[in-house]
Design an enzyme around this catalytic site. Structure first.
Site, PDB file in Angstrom:
ATOM      1  N   GLY A 101      14.022  36.501 -18.276  1.00 51.79           N
ATOM      2  CA  GLY A 101      13.404  37.182 -19.416  1.00 51.79           C
ATOM      3  C   GLY A 101      12.656  36.177 -20.270  1.00 51.79           C
ATOM      4  O   GLY A 101      12.411  35.043 -19.846  1.00 51.79           O
ATOM      5  N   LYS A 484      -9.875  48.280  -3.951  1.00 49.34           N
ATOM      6  CA  LYS A 484      -8.489  48.579  -3.587  1.00 49.34           C
ATOM      7  C   LYS A 484      -8.452  49.439  -2.338  1.00 49.34           C
ATOM      8  O   LYS A 484      -7.671  49.210  -1.442  1.00 49.34           O
ATOM      9  CB  LYS A 484      -7.828  49.304  -4.768  1.00 49.34           C
ATOM     10  CG  LYS A 484      -6.412  48.999  -5.014  1.00 49.34           C
ATOM     11  CD  LYS A 484      -6.126  47.741  -5.807  1.00 49.34           C
ATOM     12  CE  LYS A 484      -6.722  46.498  -5.263  1.00 49.34           C
ATOM     13  NZ  LYS A 484      -6.650  45.334  -6.072  1.00 49.34           N
ATOM     14  N   GLU A 487      -9.752  47.422   0.893  1.00 50.73           N
ATOM     15  CA  GLU A 487      -8.964  46.291   1.387  1.00 50.73           C
ATOM     16  C   GLU A 487      -7.659  46.723   2.051  1.00 50.73           C
ATOM     17  O   GLU A 487      -7.172  46.045   2.939  1.00 50.73           O
ATOM     18  CB  GLU A 487      -8.685  45.254   0.288  1.00 50.73           C
ATOM     19  CG  GLU A 487      -7.730  45.696  -0.780  1.00 50.73           C
ATOM     20  CD  GLU A 487      -7.412  44.612  -1.803  1.00 50.73           C
ATOM     21  OE1 GLU A 487      -7.263  43.442  -1.425  1.00 50.73           O
ATOM     22  OE2 GLU A 487      -7.293  44.949  -2.994  1.00 50.73           O
TER      23      GLU A 487
END
Ligand code: M6R
Length: 607
Positions: A101, A484, A487
């Site tokens: 975190g 997107k 590919e």
């Protein structure tokens, strides 16, 4: 994003921890470390590099002990190095912690602890936690941990081990995942299920604000104020491979779903009650005033993110911006001098062309700012200023969460520059920050549209060509949507500025041709409606993205995906979500290797 594990039981802990870390390396692999409780001492071994480095180094060492904690790191605060690796100890080494975190107020706490005489050895935010627990530790470890975490702001999943309490480990969770594994005479803690799946399928999933005292034969769950919790045991039925992907079929879809958190992690530490604070962007008002030219240079998806950077900087900073792909820029004849600012955007921080552009800018005395996801990468080391996207490791070759975190990072940079230069009014500055703050929740709500998008994908996956159209920022995000799709599904897709259709590409539209029309810019909405009608008249199958309430579009489009209302400048963060989901489902329907598309690599370190 890092991975943590912990073990307490009757078996040798080091092997169990290392096996567990191997299953968490997808969460980061900048360094790895373990701490083992051995003969009433804590032995820590931690090294920069992948887990294999740690494994090789401890092969001949006698790390014998039945209790321990381990960590695999994705660096955020402090470059990858042995000393910045976890576990982190207090000064005497009597207690150690592992952390996943980001502690947002660590500088403040560090200063207070230094005043109290504490000495720090690392540059991490995490080290404050070990000293803070030490500070509050008067013999009751649980109370000390509770007091320490009450001081922390940010996100944490913690594993704490104290040699004075060899019978227990303490686990705490806020905004970072943490599970407790339930065994027979042994128990575990981990960031994720795969780390412990070899040993048990029974787990408790901790919620925010919950903690656990883990002994080898018992687990006590409680809230941070100590009230006991009764939790259901989850029986995990995933296989190991599915578990590494968090139960998702592919890393890409897992990463798509990680976006609300990745965007929030990138934004929340930087947006304070006094406005935007970008600790590693050191450029001053005076230096900014001398800048008369801004370049944004990147490749692929990062270049698409850069296009939004141009829109925002030109609007709020009132400075002209040139955006270029790095492979073209480096061989052009750019005007670069000491009054030039270059912003390079790169998820990996290692892309050869982007790095070359950065070096070219530095040779010509420009100021270079980097937006990158990888601490310690070449680009982060060589740039003058760095803003990290805190997306966590992106495993799928197709960028998703890297893109959205780059978009919000560029928005932060634009607003920070504008406020330093005084080119934005206070009202406008506050209004856009308020809008930016709504993004994680709005992205989350859009992810709920997945089933509808899957239905739309059924019409598209058989297509040979797909066209994307848009105007303004919608044209920019359409470029990312088109990339997107091609590919990962290998469908030929093309993007056209909607107003350009009639200058040539309209000739390619015929009966049934899929056209994805992004129409979310208020001032360009009517123009887009006309463009949609143009393609519809030629038989296109139009899938539109519009803002909620803009119902008119339903008359012309075959299907509409609505995004929540948001100011035009940052619609891309929302628009890209349906585009990512659509590409993903089309690729799955075509049986493509979604996470590793043919001919492509995640990090392009060659020209
Ligand atoms: O690591 P970088 O952001 O510099 O990588 C640049 C491109 O190779 C990258 O954005 C690529 O286009 C995406 N992975 C495609 O989804």
């Amino acid at each position: 994003m890092c991975g943590i594990v912990g073990y307490i039981g009757n078996k040798e802990a080091s092997k169990i921890l290392i096996d567990g870390l191997a299953k968490l390396e997808y969460r980061g692999y900048d360094s790895a470390g373990i701490a083992i409780l051995q003969d009433n001492e804590i032995k820590v071994r931690k090294y920069k590099g992948r887990l294999s480095v740690l494994e090789e180094k401890i092969v001949d060492e006698e790390l014998i002990g039945k209790t321990g904690i381990g960590h695999t790191r994705w660096a955020t605060h402090g470059a990858p190095s042995d000393v910045n690796s976890h576990p982190h100890a207090n000064t005497t080494g009597s207690l150690t912690i592992v952390h996943n975190g980001i502690i947002e107020n660590y500088i403040e706490i560090k200063e207070e602890l230094i005043e109290k005489g504490y000495k720090f050895v690392s540059e991490t935010d995490t080290e404050v936690i070990s000293h803070l627990v030490d500070y509050f530790n008067e013999g009751n470890l649980l109370e000390a941990v509770k007091k320490a975490v009450s001081k922390l702001e940010g996100a944490y999943a913690l594993g704490v081990m104290d040699k004075a309490h060899p019978d227990k480990l303490i686990a705490v969770r806020k905004d970072s995942p943490l599970i407790i594994g339930i065994g027979e005479d042994e128990n575990f803690l981990a960031s994720d299920i795969p780390a412990i799946l070899k040993h048990t399928r029974k787990v408790y999933i901790l919620d925010d604000g919950e903690m656990a005292v883990i002994k080898k034969d018992s687990i006590s769950l409680m809230t941070l104020d100590g009230s006991p919790i009764d939790k259901e045991i989850l029986e995990v039925d995933w296989d190991v491979e599915a578990a590494e992907k968090g139960g998702y079929d592919h890393f890409m879809i897992k990463e798509i779903y990680e976006q609300p958190k990745a965007i929030n992690d990138t934004l929340s530490p930087r947006i304070t009650s006094n406005g935007i604070k970008l600790d590693d962007i050191k450029i001053t008002k005076e230096e900014l005033e001398k800048i008369n030219k801004v370049y944004i240079i990147a490749c692929g998806t990062a270049y698409h993110a850069g296009l939004l950077g141009k829109t925002l900087i030109e609007k709020y900073v009132k400075a002209p911006v040139i955006v270029d792909v790095a492979s073209e820029f480096r061989y052009s004849n750019p005007f670069i001098d000491e009054n030039t600012l270059m912003i390079v955007v790169s998820q990996s921080g290692e892309t050869a062309d982007t790095l070359a552009a950065l070096r070219l800018a530095k040779e010509n005395k420009a100021r270079v700012m980097a937006v990158t996801n990888v601490v310690g990468s070449s680009i982060s080391r060589e740039a003058h200023d760095v803003l990290y996207t805190w997306a966590g490791p992106e495993i799928a070759v197709a960028s998703t969460k890297a893109y959205t975190t780059q978009l919000v990072s560029l928005a932060l940079i634009a607003l920070d520059m504008a406020s330093k230069k005084g080119t934005i009014t206070k009202k406008e500055y506050e209004a856009i920050i308020a809008e930016i703050n709504t993004l994680p929740k709005k992205v989350e709500s859009l992810l709920k549209e997945e089933e509808k998008i899957k239905e739309i994908a059924k019409d598209i996956y058989i297509a040979e060509h797909v066209f994307y159209i848009g105007r303004g920022a919608d044209y920019d995000v359409a470029r990312e949507g088109s990339l997107k799709l091609k590919e990962i599904s290998y469908i030929h897709s093309e993007v056209i500025a909607a107003g350009e259709l009639k200058h040539g590409t309209l000739a390619l539209i015929e009966d049934g041709t899929p056209v994805i029309a992004v129409a979310t810019q208020d001032k360009l909405y009517d123009k887009m409606l006309s463009n949609i009608k143009e393609v519809k008249a030629r038989g296109a199958n139009v899938i539109a993205i519009a803002k909620k309430g803009n119902k008119e579009i339903e008359k012309s489009a075959d299907s509409v995906i609505y995004i929540p209302d948001i100011i035009d400048e940052i619609t891309s963060v929302l628009n890209v979500i349906p585009l990512q989901l659509l590409s993903y489902h089309v690729a799955v329907m075509r049986d493509c290797d979604v996470d590793k598309p043919r001919n492509l690599a995640k990090s392009v370190t060659v020209e």
